[in-house]
Design a protein around this motif. Structure first.
Motif, PDB file in Angstrom:
ATOM      1  N   TYR A 140      -9.601  -9.469  -6.763  1.00 17.76           N
ATOM      2  CA  TYR A 140      -9.368  -7.946  -6.903  1.00 17.76           C
ATOM      3  C   TYR A 140      -8.468  -7.705  -8.072  1.00 17.76           C
ATOM      4  CZ  TYR A 140      -7.047  -3.565  -5.966  1.00 17.76           C
ATOM      5  OH  TYR A 140      -6.486  -2.290  -5.965  1.00 17.76           O
ATOM      6  N   LEU A 171      -3.210  -7.256  -3.597  1.00 15.31           N
ATOM      7  CA  LEU A 171      -4.033  -6.778  -2.358  1.00 15.31           C
ATOM      8  C   LEU A 171      -3.958  -7.845  -1.365  1.00 15.31           C
ATOM      9  CD1 LEU A 171      -5.673  -4.253  -1.644  1.00 15.31           C
ATOM     10  CD2 LEU A 171      -7.753  -5.236  -1.898  1.00 15.31           C
ATOM     11  N   SER A 172      -3.534  -7.225   0.068  1.00 16.25           N
ATOM     12  CA  SER A 172      -3.483  -8.409   1.036  1.00 16.25           C
ATOM     13  C   SER A 172      -4.550  -8.377   1.862  1.00 16.25           C
ATOM     14  CB  SER A 172      -2.221  -7.959   1.914  1.00 16.25           C
ATOM     15  OG  SER A 172      -2.198  -6.668   2.391  1.00 16.25           O
ATOM     16  N   ILE A 173      -5.553  -8.600   0.970  1.00 12.69           N
ATOM     17  CA  ILE A 173      -7.019  -9.051   1.796  1.00 12.69           C
ATOM     18  C   ILE A 173      -7.323 -10.606   1.425  1.00 12.69           C
ATOM     19  CG2 ILE A 173      -9.614  -8.714   2.257  1.00 12.69           C
ATOM     20  CD1 ILE A 173      -9.323  -5.763   1.582  1.00 12.69           C
ATOM     21  N   ARG A 188     -13.221  -4.432   6.516  1.00 12.68           N
ATOM     22  CA  ARG A 188     -12.487  -4.709   5.319  1.00 12.68           C
ATOM     23  C   ARG A 188     -12.393  -3.900   3.927  1.00 12.68           C
ATOM     24  NH1 ARG A 188     -10.439  -6.931   8.686  1.00 12.68           N
ATOM     25  NH2 ARG A 188     -10.471  -9.388   9.305  1.00 12.68           N
ATOM     26  N   PHE A 189     -13.720  -3.824   3.371  1.00 10.89           N
ATOM     27  CA  PHE A 189     -13.976  -3.298   2.130  1.00 10.89           C
ATOM     28  C   PHE A 189     -14.503  -1.963   1.810  1.00 10.89           C
ATOM     29  CE2 PHE A 189     -13.734  -7.783   2.023  1.00 10.89           C
ATOM     30  CZ  PHE A 189     -12.879  -8.136   0.752  1.00 10.89           C
ATOM     31  N   PHE A 213     -10.762   0.362  -2.931  1.00 17.06           N
ATOM     32  CA  PHE A 213      -9.486  -0.366  -3.526  1.00 17.06           C
ATOM     33  C   PHE A 213      -9.686  -0.229  -4.892  1.00 17.06           C
ATOM     34  CE2 PHE A 213     -10.026  -2.435   0.658  1.00 17.06           C
ATOM     35  CZ  PHE A 213      -9.203  -1.974   1.288  1.00 17.06           C
TER      36      PHE A 213
ATOM     37  N   LYS B 449      -4.537   1.168   7.080  1.00 17.54           N
ATOM     38  CA  LYS B 449      -4.060   0.151   8.116  1.00 17.54           C
ATOM     39  C   LYS B 449      -2.589   0.074   7.877  1.00 17.54           C
ATOM     40  CE  LYS B 449      -7.312  -3.500   8.393  1.00 17.54           C
ATOM     41  NZ  LYS B 449      -7.944  -4.953   7.947  1.00 17.54           N
ATOM     42  N   MET B 496      -2.116   0.043   4.193  1.00 17.86           N
ATOM     43  CA  MET B 496      -3.072  -0.358   3.155  1.00 17.86           C
ATOM     44  C   MET B 496      -4.291   1.046   3.303  1.00 17.86           C
ATOM     45  SD  MET B 496      -6.018  -3.289   3.198  1.00 17.86           S
ATOM     46  CE  MET B 496      -5.317  -4.593   2.551  1.00 17.86           C
ATOM     47  N   MET B 497      -4.760   1.327   2.170  1.00 18.59           N
ATOM     48  CA  MET B 497      -5.784   2.680   2.313  1.00 18.59           C
ATOM     49  C   MET B 497      -6.847   2.764   3.179  1.00 18.59           C
ATOM     50  SD  MET B 497      -7.356   2.667  -1.574  1.00 18.59           S
ATOM     51  CE  MET B 497      -8.599   4.049  -1.079  1.00 18.59           C
ATOM     52  N   PRO B 499     -10.609   2.172   2.676  1.00 19.36           N
ATOM     53  CA  PRO B 499     -11.354   2.055   1.579  1.00 19.36           C
ATOM     54  C   PRO B 499     -12.371   3.160   1.497  1.00 19.36           C
ATOM     55  CG  PRO B 499     -11.866   0.212   3.130  1.00 19.36           C
ATOM     56  CD  PRO B 499     -10.746   1.171   3.506  1.00 19.36           C
ATOM     57  N   ALA B 562      -3.282   1.605  -3.914  1.00 22.29           N
ATOM     58  CA  ALA B 562      -4.171   1.098  -2.630  1.00 22.29           C
ATOM     59  C   ALA B 562      -3.452   0.695  -1.430  1.00 22.29           C
ATOM     60  CB  ALA B 562      -5.184   0.208  -3.160  1.00 22.29           C
ATOM     61  N   GLU B 563      -2.264   0.048  -2.039  1.00 22.32           N
ATOM     62  CA  GLU B 563      -1.625  -0.509  -0.880  1.00 22.32           C
ATOM     63  C   GLU B 563      -0.037  -0.404  -1.111  1.00 22.32           C
ATOM     64  OE1 GLU B 563      -2.113  -4.847  -0.289  1.00 22.32           O
ATOM     65  OE2 GLU B 563      -1.975  -4.738   1.613  1.00 22.32           O
TER      66      GLU B 563
END
Lengths: 269, 628
Positions: A140, A171-173, A188-189, A213, B449, B496-497, B499, B562-563
């Protein structure tokens, strides 16, 4: 003579004569028992006006066409109901009769056997295999990136001489997405990112791909098309089979009825 | 008269004879589903969907049944009653169909009854003919129904639960069969449930009631109706009896406290006597969560109650002047009993007074849609009911009144909300249990989230490992801070947004507490935000800005973030004062649903219409109790 006037049969015949006289005088323009259905220009005007009244705008061509089909269907069911003698002369009964005829058609649907489900799955396999699974890495890089820099970074990634941490935005993914169904990746995305995966080559860095994002470089390790197995989707199949059976039986009965009719419809303005 | 009512009931029951679908498919159990140690996934659902079995939904024109509601929630394309092609971009994980228990299926049954059976019952016949005459007629019937329910003037055949038992029993069983067929542990969870709708004088005291159990178990009782009692304590007794007799479990979710005229979170019981410890304990047990936001407005707080909160006006317009049926005006002095934040404060007061907190609730959102279709995205808002589906050009500006009195317009309705549930698996058991422990939050639609943990010794470094630290050393949203071991509580918070939606503006902690003198207070702390902003001298964080293009219905994610994640410690903690903390997350400004309607049909919205909003999430609180 006096006695005769009190006879119910005479009353009935007199009434019948009156009705006959009415039709003789005004013509059988709308004989409910004929097999001729005409949707004329004035009918279409009325259908359009009804639609405007409930939606406060002009209906589209497709909407008018759908409403006409609905009117034809209603007329056919209505006449069939009349043939069965379900009417009692009430104006409101018309729509009711049409609905009633329709519900009579809803024969009972039992529970499908495994063999039936297997056959159903084979016939509709595309409907159940629209999902893929992917395993991929992603990097990301945030939102506001320049295309020149993106190109440079992509080249660096492909050549293996770029420090990944230096371009990553927080980004916490997880960077590594293990083999997952599309539904999980959408979770998730988001769906636009997930849709874009279908167009990406495997085993090479690509991108950037946009998610909600921002931008991601993506490296797909594995792509699987999901082949649905009966045991995995038995319940969904069974539900869908039932729905199809009901729709099919309704259509069958309606088609048999409508075959008897000659239907003419004026062009929609 | 009695005779006619019985006749009507018989006719209505006869018309509803359902096809003999046996309980052929056994309840599938979820024993093969593996639960994670801690919740790793937020599951999204709507606990408040009405189908054509709801007396008003059918009257408003809805012709979509339970099965259509299930299919839509699961992600399939469904044609709404009035022709709009509806589909979610992401399926929901769970659903509670919550049809009104009162006169369940009555309008559908009346509509489908043979007319001859109603001859002699002028009341029923009039409605029957109105419903068949036209859509407008059907709408008038529905308005009269809601009015009649509020005023208690409906005929026996609509209100006598015993007289309707046969019809409702058949319907409830048939409904159970469908729910069971669509419940797929691990993939999609379908709950049994109904809505209990007491509405004395039009003051909304409604609850959604849901079961943890199979349809077979839920079918052992009939839905409890406001026609049996208007006093919620009788509902709780019904729930307790069910649990005792079946070993099952139920919970109740109050909603639309905003149109309760101050009665949803009253200091008194239904009979007017003051709340005591027994009542408080039972209420907290039976009603662990509330629905804080939905289509009929937002119930978090009100500018009158929270004058220092610059975001308190969301979802208030149109809903704060009169009660549900608009039969009674509501005075600002009633608001403290109508909104969640003040109710949480009242809970602290009552705890001090009687020793137990009746208002120790978590928060979720849900739609309360009467179209069977649970879609609350602004861009594809399907409407409150089938008479204001997207095919109606000017639904956003037309009067939309539930009773017969004017005053509300289409744009007052929100395209809101969903329930986010931190559960260990997507099963009835795991989701229900998460609701019981209040590990849930409300959103007005976007699926952001949100994590929220409280403890005594978190540090700023723990943000990097927020979830595992959070569970190991603290409690998640809905929990209690006990065993005080430092000067002030510490929190780990992340958001977290969605998406598929917009960037985030900020995270706030809303604190409420009770002073030694018994008075309560609230304060909002901005704890994390996007962009380069500084808290001003007035203690406020400057607005994030606005990128909305009303002509196009778009916005830009160039502002916000975004977060967001942060560590926060309460700087004003007093160990003697009981308190609660909950998190509010705000998105950057985006267009409201009327804007998309105006673009689609090419018209201009009036100045009064709210066109830009900040969508948001509310978590369940974490409570601090000085006594430990």
């Amino acid at each position: 003579m006096q006695k005769l006037l009190k006879e119910p049969l005479v009353h009935f015949l007199a009434g019948a004569m009156l009705i006959f006289a009415y039709f003789w005088a005004f013509g059988p323009s709308n004989d409910p028992l004929s097999y001729e259905i005409t949707i004329g220009a004035s009918d279409i005007d009325r259908i359009t006006a009804d639609s405007i009244r409930t939606s406060n705008r002009l209906p589209t061509h497709e909407e008018v066409s759908a409403l006409i089909d609905q009117a034809v269907k209603e007329e056919i069911y209505y006449r069939e109901a009349l043939r069965l003698g379900l009417d009692d002369g009430d104006a409101i009964i018309r729509r009711r009769l049409s609905n009633k005829m329709r519900s009579l058609n809803n024969s009972e649907i039992g529970t499908p056997s495994d063999a039936q489900l297997k056959q159903f799955l084979e016939k509709n396999v595309a409907q159940y295999s629209d999902q893929s699974r992917y395993a991929f890495d992603h990097i990301y890089i945030g939102r506001n990136t320049s295309s020149n820099q993106d190109k440079e970074w992509l080249k660096g990634l492909r050549d293996g001489n770029l420090n990944v941490d230096s371009i990553k935005a927080p980004l916490s993914i997880e960077d590594k997405q293990p083999l997952s169904d599309e539904s999980m990746i959408i979770r998730r995305f988001g769906s636009s990112f997930t849709d874009a995966l279908a167009g990406i080559k495997m085993n090479i860095w690509s991108g950037p791909i946009e998610s909600g994002f921002g931008q991601h470089f993506v490296y797909i390790h594995e792509r699987q098309n999901i082949t649905p197995k009966l045991d995995d989707i038995r319940q969904r199949l069974s539900n869908d089979w039932r729905t199809q059976q009901i729709a099919r039986s309704e259509k069958q009965i309606f088609d048999d009825l409508s075959k008897e009719y000659h239907i003419s419809i004026a062009p929609i303005k | 008269m009695q005779k006619y009512n019985l006749l009507l009931t018989a006719a209505v029951s006869a018309a509803l004879m359902v096809t003999g679908c046996s309980q052929d498919e056994k309840a599938k159990d979820s024993s093969h589903i593996v639960n994670s140690k801690h919740p790793e996934e937020v599951f999204w659902g709507d606990t408040h969907v009405h189908t054509d079995n709801s007396i008003d939904a059918f009257g408003f024109g809805n012709r979509l049944d339970t099965e259509a509601a299930m299919r839509f929630a699961r992600g399939e394309k469904i044609t709404a009653t009035k022709g709009y092609e509806a589909q979610l971009s992401q399926p929901l994980d769970f659903i509670v169909i919550a049809d009104h228990a009162a006169a369940l299926g009555a309008t559908k049954a009346l509509y489908n009854a043979p007319r001859v059976a109603l001859l002699g019952n002028d009341f029923a016949l009039r409605w029957y003919d109105m419903m068949h005459e036209s859509e407008e007629g059907s709408l008038r019937v529905t308005a009269e129904l809601i009015d009649g329910a509020a005023k208690g003037t409906l005929p026996d055949s609509f209100t006598n639960q015993e007289a309707q038992a046969e019809r409702i029993g058949d319907l409830w069983k048939e409904h159970g069969n469908i729910v069971e067929r669509y419940n797929e542990p691990g993939k999609f969870t379908a709950f049994m449930g109904f809505e209990y709708t007491p509405m004395p004088g039009g003051d909304n005291l409604h609850r959604v009631v849901m079961f943890r159990d199979s349809a077979e178990k839920a079918n052992s009782v009939l839905p409890f109706s406001s026609q049996q009692s208007l006093d919620v304590e009788d509902l709780w007794a019904y729930m307790a009896a069910y649990e005792k007799n079946t070993g099952g479990q139920m919970l109740a979710i109050p909603h639309n406290s905003n149109v309760s005229n101050g009665r949803m979170f009253s200091m008194n019981k239904f009979d007017g006597s003051p709340i005591d410890a027994a009542y408080a304990k039972t209420r907290a047990l039976r009603e662990p969560i509330i629905e804080a936001t939905q289509i009929k407005g937002d119930s978090e707080t009100h500018p009158f109650l929270s004058p220092n909160d610059e975001f308190s006006a969301y979802g208030v317009a149109g809903w704060d002047k009169a009660n549900l049926s608009a039969g009674r005006d509501m005075k600002p002095s009633s608001y403290a009993g109508s909104y969640a934040r003040s109710a949480l404060k009242r809970g602290l007061e009552l705890e001090k007074k009687v020793g137990a907190n009746p208002y120790k609730f978590g928060m979720i959102g849900s739609s309360d849609t009467h179209t069977s279709l649970a879609d609350v995205r602004e861009k594809s808002f399907i409407g409150k009911h089938s008479a204001n589906e997207p095919t109606v050009k000017d639904r956003s500006t037309l009067p939309q009144n539930l009773g017969t009195r004017q005053g509300r317009f289409g744009w007052h309705y929100l395209s809101s909300g969903y329930a986010g549930v931190w559960a260990t698996s997507n099963t009835r058991e795991a989701i229900f249990d998460a609701m019981i422990r209040r590990e849930v939050y409300a959103t007005t639609g976007p699926r952001m989230k949100v994590r929220f943990f409280g403890g005594w010794d978190f540090s700023a470094d723990d943000v990097r490992d927020l979830v595992s630290k959070g569970y190991a050393q603290g409690v998640p949203m809905g929990g209690d801070l006990t065993d005080k071991s430092s000067d002030a509580p510490t929190f780990l918070i992340s958001a977290m947004m969605d998406p598929e939606s917009a960037n985030l503006d900020r995270i706030q902690v809303v604190k409420g507490w009770i002073n030694a003198d018994g008075s309560t207070q609230e304060k909002i702390f901005n704890v994390a935000w996007g962009g380069d902003r500084k808290i001003g001298n007035d203690g406020k964080l400057p607005a994030v800005g606005n990128t909305v293009d009303l002509a196009k219905g778009t916005w830009s994610n160039d502002i916000g973030a975004a977060e967001l994640m942060t560590f926060w410690q309460d700087p004003e903690f007093n160990a003697d004062d009981n308190a609660f903390y909950y998190v509010r997350v705000l998105e950057i400004p985006t267009p409201t649903w009327p804007v998309y309607d105006a673009i689609k049909y090419g018209f201009t919205l009036g100045d009064e219409v709210i066109k830009i909003q900040q969508e948001r999430a509310y978590t369940s609180p974490i409570w601090y109790n000085a006594k430990g």
